[in-house]
Design an enzyme around this catalytic site. Structure first.
Site, PDB file in Angstrom:
ATOM      1  N   ASP A  61      37.427  51.675  54.955  1.00 49.44           N
ATOM      2  CA  ASP A  61      37.058  50.064  54.821  1.00 49.44           C
ATOM      3  C   ASP A  61      36.296  49.990  53.636  1.00 49.44           C
ATOM      4  OD1 ASP A  61      36.097  47.533  54.785  1.00 49.44           O
ATOM      5  OD2 ASP A  61      36.380  47.393  57.092  1.00 49.44           O
ATOM      6  N   THR A  99      41.463  35.738  41.074  1.00 53.36           N
ATOM      7  CA  THR A  99      42.861  35.014  41.177  1.00 53.36           C
ATOM      8  C   THR A  99      42.376  33.548  40.282  1.00 53.36           C
ATOM      9  OG1 THR A  99      43.928  33.516  42.837  1.00 53.36           O
ATOM     10  CG2 THR A  99      41.567  34.059  43.433  1.00 53.36           C
ATOM     11  N   ASP A 100      43.273  32.970  40.041  1.00 51.52           N
ATOM     12  CA  ASP A 100      43.377  31.753  39.350  1.00 51.52           C
ATOM     13  C   ASP A 100      42.895  30.566  40.240  1.00 51.52           C
ATOM     14  OD1 ASP A 100      45.846  31.044  40.626  1.00 51.52           O
ATOM     15  OD2 ASP A 100      46.902  30.879  38.624  1.00 51.52           O
ATOM     16  N   GLU A 101      43.040  30.926  41.617  1.00 49.67           N
ATOM     17  CA  GLU A 101      42.728  29.881  42.528  1.00 49.67           C
ATOM     18  C   GLU A 101      40.964  29.397  42.713  1.00 49.67           C
ATOM     19  OE1 GLU A 101      44.476  29.951  46.469  1.00 49.67           O
ATOM     20  OE2 GLU A 101      46.269  30.924  45.582  1.00 49.67           O
ATOM     21  N   TYR A 157      40.131  31.327  51.461  1.00 47.29           N
ATOM     22  CA  TYR A 157      40.611  32.568  50.547  1.00 47.29           C
ATOM     23  C   TYR A 157      39.787  32.089  49.040  1.00 47.29           C
ATOM     24  CZ  TYR A 157      43.332  35.049  47.213  1.00 47.29           C
ATOM     25  OH  TYR A 157      43.773  35.867  46.195  1.00 47.29           O
ATOM     26  N   SER A 158      40.208  31.108  48.506  1.00 47.53           N
ATOM     27  CA  SER A 158      39.606  30.974  47.117  1.00 47.53           C
ATOM     28  C   SER A 158      38.094  30.824  47.126  1.00 47.53           C
ATOM     29  CB  SER A 158      40.353  29.853  46.287  1.00 47.53           C
ATOM     30  OG  SER A 158      40.059  28.562  46.988  1.00 47.53           O
ATOM     31  N   SER A 184      36.156  32.482  48.884  1.00 47.19           N
ATOM     32  CA  SER A 184      35.715  33.964  49.335  1.00 47.19           C
ATOM     33  C   SER A 184      36.015  34.673  47.977  1.00 47.19           C
ATOM     34  CB  SER A 184      36.367  34.628  50.297  1.00 47.19           C
ATOM     35  OG  SER A 184      37.622  34.870  50.247  1.00 47.19           O
ATOM     36  N   LYS A 185      37.018  34.493  47.254  1.00 43.53           N
ATOM     37  CA  LYS A 185      37.159  35.196  45.960  1.00 43.53           C
ATOM     38  C   LYS A 185      36.056  34.709  44.912  1.00 43.53           C
ATOM     39  CE  LYS A 185      40.061  37.683  45.135  1.00 43.53           C
ATOM     40  NZ  LYS A 185      40.056  39.188  45.108  1.00 43.53           N
ATOM     41  N   ASN A 226      57.397  24.534  43.236  1.00 41.28           N
ATOM     42  CA  ASN A 226      57.909  25.334  44.500  1.00 41.28           C
ATOM     43  C   ASN A 226      59.600  24.992  44.655  1.00 41.28           C
ATOM     44  OD1 ASN A 226      55.578  26.445  44.778  1.00 41.28           O
ATOM     45  ND2 ASN A 226      54.885  24.981  46.293  1.00 41.28           N
TER      46      ASN A 226
HETATM   47  P1  NAD Z   1      47.811  42.317  49.715  1.00 41.73           P
HETATM   48  O1  NAD Z   1      47.348  41.403  50.853  1.00 41.73           O
HETATM   49  O2  NAD Z   1      49.080  42.549  49.530  1.00 41.73           O
HETATM   50  O3  NAD Z   1      47.019  43.717  49.746  1.00 41.73           O
HETATM   51  C1  NAD Z   1      45.644  43.694  50.261  1.00 41.73           C
HETATM   52  C2  NAD Z   1      45.325  45.272  50.420  1.00 41.73           C
HETATM   53  O4  NAD Z   1      43.843  45.539  50.480  1.00 41.73           O
HETATM   54  C3  NAD Z   1      46.201  45.708  51.821  1.00 41.73           C
HETATM   55  O5  NAD Z   1      46.649  47.208  51.444  1.00 41.73           O
HETATM   56  C4  NAD Z   1      45.079  45.991  52.752  1.00 41.73           C
HETATM   57  O6  NAD Z   1      45.217  46.997  53.692  1.00 41.73           O
HETATM   58  C5  NAD Z   1      43.879  46.237  51.903  1.00 41.73           C
HETATM   59  N1  NAD Z   1      42.356  45.822  52.603  1.00 41.73           N
HETATM   60  C6  NAD Z   1      42.361  44.711  53.129  1.00 41.73           C
HETATM   61  N2  NAD Z   1      40.933  44.815  53.651  1.00 41.73           N
HETATM   62  C7  NAD Z   1      40.451  45.870  53.166  1.00 41.73           C
HETATM   63  C8  NAD Z   1      39.309  46.459  53.411  1.00 41.73           C
HETATM   64  N3  NAD Z   1      38.064  45.760  54.121  1.00 41.73           N
HETATM   65  N4  NAD Z   1      38.755  47.806  53.066  1.00 41.73           N
HETATM   66  C9  NAD Z   1      39.814  48.392  52.262  1.00 41.73           C
HETATM   67  N5  NAD Z   1      41.397  47.724  51.938  1.00 41.73           N
HETATM   68  C10 NAD Z   1      41.449  46.594  52.687  1.00 41.73           C
HETATM   69  O7  NAD Z   1      47.204  41.493  48.526  1.00 41.73           O
HETATM   70  P2  NAD Z   1      47.696  41.523  46.936  1.00 41.73           P
HETATM   71  O8  NAD Z   1      48.697  40.312  46.969  1.00 41.73           O
HETATM   72  O9  NAD Z   1      48.322  42.888  46.553  1.00 41.73           O
HETATM   73  O10 NAD Z   1      46.412  41.209  45.969  1.00 41.73           O
HETATM   74  C11 NAD Z   1      45.572  42.133  45.524  1.00 41.73           C
HETATM   75  C12 NAD Z   1      44.495  41.700  44.942  1.00 41.73           C
HETATM   76  O11 NAD Z   1      44.841  40.713  43.815  1.00 41.73           O
HETATM   77  C13 NAD Z   1      43.481  40.533  45.883  1.00 41.73           C
HETATM   78  O12 NAD Z   1      42.229  40.712  45.480  1.00 41.73           O
HETATM   79  C14 NAD Z   1      43.877  39.191  45.603  1.00 41.73           C
HETATM   80  O13 NAD Z   1      42.993  38.119  45.744  1.00 41.73           O
HETATM   81  C15 NAD Z   1      44.341  39.216  44.158  1.00 41.73           C
HETATM   82  N6  NAD Z   1      45.192  38.536  43.718  1.00 41.73           N
HETATM   83  C16 NAD Z   1      46.589  38.487  44.251  1.00 41.73           C
HETATM   84  C17 NAD Z   1      47.505  37.501  43.672  1.00 41.73           C
HETATM   85  C18 NAD Z   1      49.080  37.616  44.193  1.00 41.73           C
HETATM   86  O14 NAD Z   1      49.852  36.630  43.916  1.00 41.73           O
HETATM   87  N7  NAD Z   1      49.334  38.186  45.221  1.00 41.73           N
HETATM   88  C19 NAD Z   1      47.137  36.567  42.890  1.00 41.73           C
HETATM   89  C20 NAD Z   1      46.057  36.580  42.175  1.00 41.73           C
HETATM   90  C21 NAD Z   1      45.028  37.570  42.777  1.00 41.73           C
HETATM   91  O1  DAU Z   2      47.498  31.986  42.398  1.00 44.41           O
HETATM   92  C1  DAU Z   2      47.332  33.241  42.845  1.00 44.41           C
HETATM   93  C2  DAU Z   2      47.282  33.317  44.373  1.00 44.41           C
HETATM   94  O2  DAU Z   2      48.765  33.145  44.601  1.00 44.41           O
HETATM   95  C3  DAU Z   2      46.719  34.260  45.037  1.00 44.41           C
HETATM   96  O3  DAU Z   2      45.417  34.472  44.949  1.00 44.41           O
HETATM   97  C4  DAU Z   2      47.328  34.776  46.490  1.00 44.41           C
HETATM   98  O4  DAU Z   2      46.570  35.899  46.995  1.00 44.41           O
HETATM   99  C5  DAU Z   2      48.626  34.557  46.440  1.00 44.41           C
HETATM  100  O5  DAU Z   2      48.804  34.394  48.074  1.00 44.41           O
HETATM  101  C6  DAU Z   2      48.971  33.241  45.932  1.00 44.41           C
HETATM  102  O6  DAU Z   2      48.646  31.938  46.643  1.00 44.41           O
HETATM  103  P1  DAU Z   2      49.562  30.811  47.023  1.00 44.41           P
HETATM  104  O7  DAU Z   2      49.138  30.141  48.024  1.00 44.41           O
HETATM  105  O8  DAU Z   2      49.989  29.939  45.653  1.00 44.41           O
HETATM  106  O9  DAU Z   2      50.938  31.681  47.286  1.00 44.41           O
HETATM  107  P2  DAU Z   2      51.979  31.447  48.600  1.00 44.41           P
HETATM  108  O10 DAU Z   2      53.181  32.477  48.167  1.00 44.41           O
HETATM  109  O11 DAU Z   2      51.527  31.528  49.874  1.00 44.41           O
HETATM  110  O12 DAU Z   2      52.543  30.056  48.141  1.00 44.41           O
HETATM  111  C7  DAU Z   2      53.056  29.576  46.968  1.00 44.41           C
HETATM  112  C8  DAU Z   2      53.376  28.071  46.943  1.00 44.41           C
HETATM  113  O13 DAU Z   2      54.584  27.972  47.765  1.00 44.41           O
HETATM  114  C9  DAU Z   2      52.281  27.269  47.380  1.00 44.41           C
HETATM  115  O14 DAU Z   2      52.207  26.063  46.876  1.00 44.41           O
HETATM  116  C10 DAU Z   2      52.537  27.184  48.839  1.00 44.41           C
HETATM  117  C11 DAU Z   2      53.944  27.083  48.700  1.00 44.41           C
HETATM  118  N1  DAU Z   2      54.810  27.403  50.258  1.00 44.41           N
HETATM  119  C12 DAU Z   2      54.332  28.876  50.522  1.00 44.41           C
HETATM  120  C13 DAU Z   2      54.804  29.357  51.890  1.00 44.41           C
HETATM  121  C14 DAU Z   2      54.347  30.544  52.220  1.00 44.41           C
HETATM  122  C15 DAU Z   2      55.873  27.017  50.893  1.00 44.41           C
HETATM  123  O15 DAU Z   2      56.151  25.701  50.227  1.00 44.41           O
HETATM  124  N2  DAU Z   2      56.302  27.236  51.768  1.00 44.41           N
HETATM  125  C16 DAU Z   2      55.682  28.423  52.460  1.00 44.41           C
HETATM  126  O16 DAU Z   2      56.305  28.885  53.469  1.00 44.41           O
END
Ligand code: NAD
Ligand code: DAU
Length: 359
Positions: A61, A136-138, A162-163, A165-166, A261
């Site tokens: 962790d 993240t852009d959020e 989520y956003s 906390s980020k 979407n």
């Molecule tokens: P993910 O949820 O797929 O992976 C997160 C990883 O972090 C997992 O492997 C989990 O086991 C690990 N983790 C969680 N808590 C932990 C802890 N306390 N200590 C150590 N490891 C821990 O996330 P992702 O989609 O790969 O996103 C990675 C990063 O990018 C995140 O910081 C997220 O906020 C950011 N981000 C993601 C997206 C997206 O579209 N997925 C977009 C913008 C930013």
């Molecule tokens: O913008 C960056 C972010 O993108 C990251 O910071 C987050 O970690 C990542 O999860 C993602 O957030 P979103 O909420 O945009 O992603 P998600 O895939 O959950 O949803 C994308 C869009 O689709 C959003 O407008 C919600 C919608 N959605 C999502 C799910 C899971 C649906 O309509 N149906 C669904 O079942």
């Protein structure tokens, strides 16, 4: 270990594991991968590195300061790349605590241990050290239809647990740069998609539901807009930011692919009609509009001109090329899918979608 070692956190998750694979392939230098292996972490993503000495996996962790200190002292990395986070907005609505614990406290503890480690370094080793924080852009909130895309100086107005906390973690990173002079880099990117994404997020959820001939859940009216970034383009951008980014700077990373979407879902359905046809049926017939996500941000868009001009990065994939590769990857990797869609995943589907009601 050499001075070329980096410490990656969250490297068994979606973007983190793509980054580790990309790094070993392109840079070839060692990676210490610290990951707690929550439901979102999966070592199967890294199975191709099983016998590769350059990848050292440590289950743990980022809040465990003794462990972090021990890893820094033993491996003497020149950089930390912080992906570790709770990342799913819907989960943050059902239960925000874990998001504060990892995204806020975890980042804080990592920064504190980084400071303590830097106190032990001297000269060149101290000067080159950098901390790259993936955000993240959020954090910038929600845009109206005609608003200009987010720049690095857009105000922070996070709307989900989520956003928020980020955003808190980004502020801590900023403060550690300004107060303690830590060499920090922050990247704020848009929605990633591609191989190894856990099927709680829109793109893989739609692909897998469609393949199982289950309803395709679209929140609200389906007109929310996201910018889509192919995960390997993101990984390339991060390597460039790490190598060339200026201390204390923020870089927005986007794919230049704003899509509604409903259009994303329709595109996936059309690709499946082509690649995995079902006689006399169309996947789009499964689309189901369901009750909206509370506080659902309407539109995100990224202005990526800074990284384009200053660091000469641009994405390779259009949404059309990237989504085709992604759908094909899921079709080709059903064993991986089977390994992660266990009891836990089924419980999440029931919690988020069971009894939700229509839009
Ligand atoms: P993910 O949820 O797929 O992976 C997160 C990883 O972090 C997992 O492997 C989990 O086991 C690990 N983790 C969680 N808590 C932990 C802890 N306390 N200590 C150590 N490891 C821990 O996330 P992702 O989609 O790969 O996103 C990675 C990063 O990018 C995140 O910081 C997220 O906020 C950011 N981000 C993601 C997206 C997206 O579209 N997925 C977009 C913008 C930013
Ligand atoms: O913008 C960056 C972010 O993108 C990251 O910071 C987050 O970690 C990542 O999860 C993602 O957030 P979103 O909420 O945009 O992603 P998600 O895939 O959950 O949803 C994308 C869009 O689709 C959003 O407008 C919600 C919608 N959605 C999502 C799910 C899971 C649906 O309509 N149906 C669904 O079942």
């Amino acid at each position: 270990m050499t001075e070329k070692t980096i410490l990656v956190t969250g490297g068994a998750g979606f973007i983190g594991s793509n980054f580790v694979l990309n790094w070993i392939n392109q840079e070839g230098s060692p990676v210490i991968n610290l990951d707690k292996l929550t439901y979102a972490g999966n070592l199967g993503n890294l199975s191709s590195l099983k016998n590769d000495k350059r990848h050292i996996f440590v289950k743990g962790d980022i809040n465990d300061r003794t462990l972090v200190q021990e890893l820094l002292t033993r491996h003497r990395p020149w950089a930390i790349v912080n992906f570790a986070a709770e990342s799913h907005v819907d989960r943050s609505i059902h239960g925000p605590e874990d998001f504060i614990q990892t995204n806020v406290n975890g980042t804080f503890h990592l920064l504190q241990e980084t400071r303590a480690y830097l106190e032990t370094l001297e000269g060149e080793e101290k000067n080159v050290f950098r901390f790259l924080h993936i955000s993240t852009d959020e954090v910038y909130g929600s845009l109206g239809p005609d608003d200009a895309p987010f720049t690095e100086s857009s105000p922070y107005t996070p709307n989900s647990p989520y956003s928020a906390s980020k955003a808190a973690s980004d502020h801590l990173v900023r403060a550690f740069h300004h107060t303690y002079g830590l060499y920090t880099l922050t990247s704020n990117c848009s929605n990633n998609y591609g191989p190894y994404q856990f099927p709680e997020k829109l793109v893989p959820l739609i692909i897998l539901n469609a393949l199982n001939w289950k309803p395709l859940p679209v929140y609200g009216d389906g007109l929310n807009v996201r910018d889509w970034l192919y995960v390997q383009d993101h990984c390339e951008a991060l390597r460039i930011v790490l190598a060339q980014g200026k201390s204390g700077e923020v870089y927005n990373i986007g794919g230049g692919n704003e899509r509604k979407n409903i259009d994303v879902v329709q595109t996936i359905c059309s690709l499946l009609d082509e690649l995995r046809p079902v006689s006399g049926q169309k996947y789009a017939s499964l689309i189901s509009f369901i009750k909206d996500r509370p506080g659902h941000d309407r539109r995100y868009a990224i202005d990526a001109r800074k990284i384009g001009h200053q660091l000469r990065w641009k994405p390779e994939e259009t949404f059309e090329t990237g989504i085709r590769k992604t759908v094909q990857w899921y079709l080709d990797n059903m064993e991986w899918v089977k390994s992660i869609t266990s009891g836990d995943y089924q419980r999440w589907l029931e919690k988020n979608y069971g009894n939700r009601g229509t839009a």
